[in-house]
Design an enzyme around this catalytic site. Structure first.
Site, PDB file in Angstrom:
ATOM      1  N   TYR A   1       7.755  10.438  -8.625  1.00 28.89           N
ATOM      2  CA  TYR A   1       7.247  11.572  -7.830  1.00 28.89           C
ATOM      3  C   TYR A   1       7.735  12.914  -8.393  1.00 28.89           C
ATOM      4  O   TYR A   1       8.156  13.788  -7.653  1.00 28.89           O
ATOM      5  CB  TYR A   1       7.660  11.417  -6.361  1.00 28.89           C
ATOM      6  CG  TYR A   1       6.775  10.432  -5.621  1.00 28.89           C
ATOM      7  CD1 TYR A   1       5.610  10.849  -4.996  1.00 28.89           C
ATOM      8  CD2 TYR A   1       7.097   9.074  -5.593  1.00 28.89           C
ATOM      9  CE1 TYR A   1       4.783   9.946  -4.342  1.00 28.89           C
ATOM     10  CE2 TYR A   1       6.272   8.162  -4.945  1.00 28.89           C
ATOM     11  CZ  TYR A   1       5.117   8.598  -4.324  1.00 28.89           C
ATOM     12  OH  TYR A   1       4.303   7.708  -3.682  1.00 28.89           O
TER      13      TYR A   1
ATOM     14  N   TYR B   1       1.958   5.086   5.335  1.00 28.74           N
ATOM     15  CA  TYR B   1       2.465   4.884   3.976  1.00 28.74           C
ATOM     16  C   TYR B   1       3.109   3.509   3.908  1.00 28.74           C
ATOM     17  O   TYR B   1       4.010   3.205   4.689  1.00 28.74           O
ATOM     18  CB  TYR B   1       3.487   5.955   3.562  1.00 28.74           C
ATOM     19  CG  TYR B   1       4.036   5.681   2.184  1.00 28.74           C
ATOM     20  CD1 TYR B   1       3.303   6.005   1.048  1.00 28.74           C
ATOM     21  CD2 TYR B   1       5.265   5.044   2.016  1.00 28.74           C
ATOM     22  CE1 TYR B   1       3.786   5.712  -0.233  1.00 28.74           C
ATOM     23  CE2 TYR B   1       5.745   4.748   0.740  1.00 28.74           C
ATOM     24  CZ  TYR B   1       5.003   5.087  -0.373  1.00 28.74           C
ATOM     25  OH  TYR B   1       5.466   4.781  -1.625  1.00 28.74           O
TER      26      TYR B   1
ATOM     27  N   ASP C   1       5.509  -2.858   9.478  1.00 29.96           N
ATOM     28  CA  ASP C   1       6.198  -2.400   8.273  1.00 29.96           C
ATOM     29  C   ASP C   1       7.437  -1.630   8.726  1.00 29.96           C
ATOM     30  O   ASP C   1       7.361  -0.437   9.037  1.00 29.96           O
ATOM     31  CB  ASP C   1       5.264  -1.522   7.431  1.00 29.96           C
ATOM     32  CG  ASP C   1       5.952  -0.961   6.192  1.00 29.96           C
ATOM     33  OD1 ASP C   1       7.184  -1.130   6.058  1.00 29.96           O
ATOM     34  OD2 ASP C   1       5.257  -0.345   5.361  1.00 29.96           O
TER      35      ASP C   1
HETATM   36  C1  LIG Z   1       9.399   3.418   1.443  1.00 28.84           C
HETATM   37  C2  LIG Z   1       8.404   2.637   2.192  1.00 28.84           C
HETATM   38  C3  LIG Z   1       7.694   1.588   1.593  1.00 28.84           C
HETATM   39  C4  LIG Z   1       7.809   1.274   0.133  1.00 28.84           C
HETATM   40  O1  LIG Z   1       9.088   0.835  -0.221  1.00 28.84           O
HETATM   41  P1  LIG Z   1       9.553   0.900  -1.743  1.00 28.84           P
HETATM   42  O2  LIG Z   1      10.870   0.207  -1.735  1.00 28.84           O
HETATM   43  O3  LIG Z   1       9.654   2.354  -2.091  1.00 28.84           O
HETATM   44  O4  LIG Z   1       8.535   0.197  -2.557  1.00 28.84           O
HETATM   45  C5  LIG Z   1       6.851   0.833   2.382  1.00 28.84           C
HETATM   46  N1  LIG Z   1       6.689   1.111   3.684  1.00 28.84           N
HETATM   47  C6  LIG Z   1       7.353   2.104   4.296  1.00 28.84           C
HETATM   48  C7  LIG Z   1       7.156   2.333   5.752  1.00 28.84           C
HETATM   49  C8  LIG Z   1       8.221   2.918   3.569  1.00 28.84           C
HETATM   50  O5  LIG Z   1       8.840   3.950   4.159  1.00 28.84           O
END
Ligand SMILES: *Cc1c(COP(=O)(O)O)cnc(C)c1O
Length: 424
Positions: A19, A146, A239
């Site tokens: 990034y 995200y 997530d």
């Molecule tokens: C950071 C994040 C990801 C991705 O994780 P990485 O370890 O950076 O691949 C997935 N979902 C959420 C909600 C995140 O904040």
């Protein structure tokens, strides 16, 4: 004879940072060491880590119990193939996760990071329907979500600046409104009646859309989405890569709504922020659908380092720390955030101050809203000059500290935000 190693020079020649637009000529800050809530640069200058180093550092940097667990594990069993073999750290961590996770999540699939934890969840959900003999290929996800940077994770993430170069290669997703200013529950009801027989899974970041701007949403909406998906037999993926391990107060954000998802993605704080690791937790019902004497019904997914023993040992040590005194620390941070929030909300250049557990977020007055807003970048530089690491998401500023952060540490971050906002 070579002199002392020149970090900045080697970085400039050989590194490609995440990034990061290298064309802007901003030099990265070489960090020599870290301890507790602080990073130390090469000259020994202390920088308060107000973002837990991209949201991963849980208890504090170089936390001794985790460092010890890693050293001991590295000297005992550093790595072994996880197909056909197993080991104590993996089994211990899985048992400890299942014991603490929302009810019904009984199976742990390890991977490498948050993105892979999401990939695995999506693959389990899609293959589950195939194994049931139903052609369900549609995944529903939230606007402003995200879920990571690999292709499947990008596909379920909001489309925009980050995903634009790959838009053509991302699979179709049914988009539900951002719960902060829309009604994803009504939209999910409509989707279920229109395309319910195509819907393979619904994925959400429970309570907090992180990278989408630290947008905090309601437990009621989350509970309703759980009720709807359960009533239709559609797996709900939580997530919790960011929200897991106490970030929003309780151990998992799903606890705010008293719900249990069918799949849960974990990473970031899983090892206390020491080494990369991801985990996807699944219900026994999903696992059972794959169990067969037919090898074609296997979940054909794995990574070279799946269940790396060092990472698992760090995870076990981190969970033990979460059991002892961590909840009080998190409550103290939340109290501190709430008090500071009242003060910050009075500044004319600050809007929409909000707190969820150890996260405080707000918007700064800016002429250019969005991720590329200049105001965030200006604050980042302003704060770093004053010994505080902040990394606003455009005009959204947040503080997301390691749990060891004291009131005095946190005040540094609030003061720097206030000072910056006062001159806007
Ligand atoms: C950071 C994040 C990801 C991705 O994780 P990485 O370890 O950076 O691949 C997935 N979902 C959420 C909600 C995140 O904040």
């Amino acid at each position: 004879m070579s002199g002392p190693f020149d970090v900045a020079d080697a970085d400039r020649r050989h590194l490609w940072h995440p990034y990061t637009q290298h064309g802007l000529g901003e030099e990265p800050v070489p960090i020599a060491r870290a301890a507790g809530a602080y990073l130390y640069d090469m000259s020994g200058r202390a920088i308060f880590d107000g973002i837990s180093s991209w949201w991963v550092t849980l208890h504090g940097h170089a936390q001794p119990a985790i460092a010890r667990a890693i050293a001991e594990q590295a000297a005992t069993l550093e790595q072994v193939i996880f197909a056909g073999f197993t080991h104590e750290p993996a089994a211990r961590l899985a048992a400890a996760l299942v014991e603490r996770a929302p009810a019904g999540l009984t199976r742990v699939f390890y991977s490498d990071d948050g993105s892979t934890a999401v990939e695995v969840a999506v693959k389990i959900a899609l293959q589950y329907w195939q194994l049931r003999g139903e052609a369900r290929r549609l995944v529903a996800a939230l606007e402003n979500a995200y879920h990571g940077d690999t292709f499947g994770a990008m596909a379920v993430s909001a489309r925009g600046l980050f995903t634009a170069p790959f838009a053509e290669q991302l699979f179709e997703v049914a988009r539900l409104p951002d719960p902060v200013d829309g009604d994803p529950v009504a939209a999910l009801e409509r989707l279920l009646s229109a395309r319910g027989s195509e819907l393979a899974a619904v994925i959400v970041e429970p309570m907090l859309l992180g990278s989408g701007g630290m947008r905090m949403w309601s437990a009621d909406a989350l509970r309703s989405m759980r009720e709807l998906t359960a009533a239709h037999g559609v797996p709900l993926v939580a997530d919790e890569v960011l929200t897991g391990f106490g970030r929003t107060g309780p151990l998992f954000a799903c606890e705010h709504a008293g719900i249990a998802p069918d799949l849960m993605c974990l990473s970031k704080g899983l090892t206390g922020g020491f080494v990369p690791m991801g985990a996807t937790l699944a219900t026994e019902a999903l696992f059972e659908r794959f169990r067969s004497n037919d090898r074609k019904r296997t979940l054909f997914h794995g990574h070279s380092y799946t269940a790396n023993p060092i990472a698992c040992a760090a995870g076990v040590a981190s969970l033990a720390l979460l059991d002892h005194g961590s909840a009080e620390r998190r409550r103290a941070i939340e109290r501190s955030h709430r008090a500071a929030g009242e003060r910050l909300a009075r500044l004319p250049a600050i809007r929409n101050v909000r707190v969820l557990g150890t996260v405080i977020a707000m918007e700064l007055a800016a002429s250019d809203a969005g991720y590329l807003s200049g105001v965030g970048l200006a604050l980042k530089r302003f704060a770093l000059d004053r010994g505080v690491l902040l990394r606003p998401l455009g005009d959204t500023v947040y503080v997301l500290p390691p749990y060891c952060a004291t009131d005095a540490d946190l005040s540094k971050a609030y003061d720097v935000i206030a000072e910056f906002a006062e001159q806007l």
